[in-house]
Write an enzyme that holds these catalytic residues in place. Structure first.
Site, PDB file in Angstrom:
ATOM      1  N   TYR A  60       0.831  -1.209   0.000  1.00  0.00           N
ATOM      2  CA  TYR A  60       0.000   0.000   0.000  1.00  0.00           C
ATOM      3  C   TYR A  60       0.864   1.257   0.000  1.00  0.00           C
ATOM      4  CZ  TYR A  60      -4.117   2.825   1.292  1.00  0.00           C
ATOM      5  OH  TYR A  60      -5.160   3.719   1.309  1.00  0.00           O
TER       6      TYR A  60
ATOM      7  N   HIS B 122       4.389  -6.227  11.101  1.00  0.00           N
ATOM      8  CA  HIS B 122       3.972  -6.265   9.703  1.00  0.00           C
ATOM      9  C   HIS B 122       5.127  -6.533   8.745  1.00  0.00           C
ATOM     10  CE1 HIS B 122       1.088  -5.903   6.574  1.00  0.00           C
ATOM     11  NE2 HIS B 122       1.630  -4.819   6.035  1.00  0.00           N
TER      12      HIS B 122
ATOM     13  N   SER C 298       1.654  -7.620   2.117  1.00  0.00           N
ATOM     14  CA  SER C 298       0.701  -6.610   2.565  1.00  0.00           C
ATOM     15  C   SER C 298      -0.354  -6.390   1.477  1.00  0.00           C
ATOM     16  CB  SER C 298       1.431  -5.330   2.953  1.00  0.00           C
ATOM     17  OG  SER C 298       0.564  -4.449   3.636  1.00  0.00           O
ATOM     18  N   GLN C 299      -0.503  -5.166   0.950  1.00  0.00           N
ATOM     19  CA  GLN C 299      -1.450  -4.989  -0.154  1.00  0.00           C
ATOM     20  C   GLN C 299      -1.087  -5.913  -1.315  1.00  0.00           C
ATOM     21  OE1 GLN C 299      -3.117  -1.088  -2.194  1.00  0.00           O
ATOM     22  NE2 GLN C 299      -1.159  -1.613  -3.127  1.00  0.00           N
TER      23      GLN C 299
ATOM     24  N   ASP D 227       1.554  -8.554  14.343  1.00  0.00           N
ATOM     25  CA  ASP D 227       1.210  -7.621  13.263  1.00  0.00           C
ATOM     26  C   ASP D 227      -0.084  -6.894  13.599  1.00  0.00           C
ATOM     27  OD1 ASP D 227       0.665  -6.289  10.911  1.00  0.00           O
ATOM     28  OD2 ASP D 227       0.957  -8.031   9.617  1.00  0.00           O
TER      29      ASP D 227
END
Length: 318
Positions: free
Chosen positions: A92, A298, A183-184, A269
């Site tokens: 992201y 994360h 992540s994204q 996370d």
């Protein structure tokens, strides 16, 4: 950040009921069919990145609604053709960046197609026509009141078309296509694994865009906090928001994915809470493995994750 979510023994069994609209498959079939009415019209232009061990190409192709999407194609100079190809998606706020940032896969003997995230970060792809510059925040709620207009409808469609493109590249083995991201990027890879039958394997690290409602209820970290703030200031539209998000929830894509997948999770996370990751993993319909990083947030495995991925991927593509 201490462990704030469910303990690991409960996470391994955490499998909430699917919350999917009745027309989920029809929505995505219609969306992708409309995108595929546009020719990919690929432009693959050699780029001198001063990296003699690889060949670098600036790539442009047609994504959602025929809108042009940028990517890097990086191939090792040495190695038999055709090459397996990793289609790499971005976290992201990030774009495709610079070619030297993406040398792991070519060093391991793979081509890599690094796909820009429209309207984000260090990239070259605007979100919509006339939207000339990348956008750094607020994308979680762009169009969130209507699934037809939601930002991630466009981004996931671009990602599927990127796999379509990879399958056509002369140096690439269309039978050995891998989707990857963290992540994204992990959330995008998970979605594409559920939408594209040609995916051979998926590397899904600390995935975002999964189990939206639970995420907003147990973490106040961004980017999920964007949804929480929107709902706090649009009190009468909360259910409308989550009706839209049902079309984009990674759990629903995971339940449709059949390619072997290697997941990772950080048990501390607070950005993508572990229970949201395990919710998707436990619904994943194909062969799967979870790499757990107990004391990480994360960043997940960080540089320790690639040595896990490389032998796993070698075995999947053998």
């Amino acid at each position: 950040m201490a462990m704030f979510d469910l303990p690991l023994d409960r996470l391994r069994d955490y499998r909430p009921a699917l919350d999917q609209p009745d027309d989920f498959d029809a929505f995505w079939s219609r969306t992708l069919s409309a995108a595929r009415e546009h020719d990919l019209a690929a432009e693959v232009t050699p780029c001198d990145a001063l990296l003699p061990g690889v060949r670098v190409f600036d790539v442009r192709f047609s994504g959602h609604d025929g809108q042009r999407v940028a990517a890097w194609l990086i191939e090792p100079v040495i190695g038999e053709r055709p090459l397996p190809c990793v289609v790499q998606f971005i976290g992201y706020g990030g774009g495709r960046g610079r070619p030297h940032e993406w040398l792991l896969w070519p060093a391991a003997g793979y081509a890599v197609l690094v796909v820009d995230s429209r309207g984000q970060g260090d990239g070259d792809t605007p979100d919509l026509p006339g939207d000339g510059t990348p956008h750094h925040s607020g994308l979680m709620t762009r169009g969130v009141l209507d699934p037809e207009e939601y930002y991630y409808r466009r981004l996931f469609t671009d990602a599927v078309r990127a796999v379509d493109l990879a399958a056509t590249l002369p140096a690439v083995d269309a039978g050995r296509l891998v989707v990857a991201g963290a992540s994204q990027g992990g959330g995008i890879a998970q979605a594409v694994a559920g939408l594209h039958r040609q995916v051979r394997a998926a590397l899904i690290d600390v995935p975002f865009l999964t189990c939206f409602r639970r995420a907003t209820e147990i973490t106040d970290s961004y980017p999920y906090q964007e949804l929480s703030v929107f709902c706090a200031t649009n009190r009468d539209r909360v259910e409308q928001v989550f009706r839209t998000l049902r079309y984009f929830d990674g759990v629903n894509f995971a339940a449709r994915a059949t390619a072997p997948a290697l997941y990772s999770v950080g048990l501390m996370d607070d950005v993508c809470p572990p229970s949201t990751v395990f919710a998707a993993y436990n619904h994943y319909a194909g062969p799967k493995r979870m790499q757990v990083w107990p004391y990480n947030r994360h960043e997940g495995g960080g540089t320790f994750q690639a040595p896990v991925q490389l032998p796993w991927l070698r075995d999947q593509l053998a």
